[in-house]
Design a protein around this motif. Structure first.
Motif, short mmCIF file in Angstrom:
data_model
loop_
_atom_site.label_atom_id
_atom_site.label_comp_id
_atom_site.label_asym_id
_atom_site.label_seq_id
_atom_site.Cartn_x
_atom_site.Cartn_y
_atom_site.Cartn_z
N ASP A 187 -1.55 5.63 9.78
CA ASP A 187 -2.14 5.37 10.98
C ASP A 187 -3.57 4.30 10.65
OD1 ASP A 187 -0.12 6.11 12.14
OD2 ASP A 187 -1.13 7.82 13.28
N THR A 188 -4.65 5.28 9.84
CA THR A 188 -5.97 4.37 9.36
C THR A 188 -5.57 4.02 7.50
OG1 THR A 188 -6.59 6.75 10.70
CG2 THR A 188 -8.24 5.49 8.96
N GLU A 189 -4.79 4.30 6.85
CA GLU A 189 -4.69 3.12 5.62
C GLU A 189 -3.77 2.43 5.38
OE1 GLU A 189 -7.02 4.19 3.49
OE2 GLU A 189 -7.80 5.26 4.50
N ARG A 190 -3.03 2.31 7.13
CA ARG A 190 -1.98 1.50 6.83
C ARG A 190 -1.76 1.37 5.84
NH1 ARG A 190 -1.75 1.09 11.43
NH2 ARG A 190 -3.28 0.71 12.89
N CYS A 191 -0.44 2.67 5.03
CA CYS A 191 0.16 2.55 4.23
C CYS A 191 1.97 1.94 4.64
CB CYS A 191 0.56 3.78 3.10
SG CYS A 191 -1.19 4.11 2.54
N ARG A 203 -3.83 11.89 -2.59
CA ARG A 203 -4.39 12.72 -1.93
C ARG A 203 -4.11 14.12 -2.43
NH1 ARG A 203 -6.44 8.78 1.30
NH2 ARG A 203 -6.80 9.20 2.75
N ARG A 246 0.81 -0.94 0.17
CA ARG A 246 0.01 0.08 -0.09
C ARG A 246 0.82 1.01 -0.12
NH1 ARG A 246 -5.52 -0.62 1.10
NH2 ARG A 246 -5.93 1.56 1.62
N ILE A 268 -0.81 11.21 9.12
CA ILE A 268 -0.70 10.73 9.76
C ILE A 268 -2.52 9.92 9.21
CG2 ILE A 268 -2.20 9.87 12.42
CD1 ILE A 268 -0.45 13.27 12.95
N ASP A 269 -2.83 9.65 8.57
CA ASP A 269 -3.94 9.11 8.20
C ASP A 269 -3.17 8.05 7.37
OD1 ASP A 269 -7.34 8.53 7.95
OD2 ASP A 269 -6.40 8.98 5.61
#
Length: 190
Positions: free
Chosen positions: A64-68, A46, A6, A60-61
């Motif tokens: 932490d969230t999208e797990r790139c 983005r 990712r 951060i997104d």
């Protein structure tokens, strides 16, 4: 079968994000990475303005969230007052990786004397590598792939991702040959 990866790709530009002109950073990043990697890639794009808090929030997104596993930014690394990508990146870092920025400037100095004005940084956040790249598509490709006088930075990215616990990234040698110590090369790739 190559492991999936990712990759967050972030183009940072006030004018492109507001529709004044077409963004060229995201397509350049996606094209180069697709040509360079054997791995199946999920891109998480983005397109955002030059605002420090927004850049940090996007990074951060993505991690932490999208797990790139890898996040590449383009734009906002010069000395202009609105160029705040390095500050936004450092603000979310667990550790800095200064060699990437140093090498990008060395590569770019072979093409333009103003490369010394670039402030690209690279950092680790959790188990992801975040790298600030130049803003122009030609400069993106040059710094990633390198040229006859200087190795591109992407040659070191797969091993860095290995070391921080990410997927095993396999490059296409004709675009960019990844460097790994012999002990880190998987037997099927030796």
């Amino acid at each position: 079968m190559s492991e999936p990866v990712r990759i967050g790709i972030v183009s940072i530009s006030d004018r492109a994000s507001s529709g004044v002109y077409e963004d060229k950073g995201l397509p350049a990043l996606q094209s180069w990475l697709t040509s360079a990697l054997h791995n199946p890639i999920t891109f998480v794009p983005r397109l955002i303005p030059d605002e420090q808090a927004g850049i940090s929030a996007a990074l951060i997104d993505l991690v932490d969230t999208e797990r790139c596993d890898l996040v590449l930014t383009t734009g906002g690394t010069g000395p202009a007052p609105r160029d705040v990508t390095p500050e936004a990146t450092l603000a979310v870092a667990d550790r800095e990786m200064p060699g990437f920025g140093e090498q990008m400037r060395q590569i770019s100095l072979h093409f333009v004397p103003t490369a010394i004005l670039s402030r690209q940084v690279a950092v680790i956040r959790g188990r992801a590598l975040i790298i600030n790249l130049p803003g122009q598509p030609k400069a993106i490709a040059e710094t990633l792939a390198g040229h006859e006088k200087a190795s591109g930075i992407f040659a070191a990215v797969p091993y860095c991702i290995d070391l921080i616990g990410g997927p095993y990234m396999e490059t296409r040698d004709e675009v960019c040959k990844a460097f790994r110590p012999k002990a880190a090369i998987r037997p099927s790739q030796a």
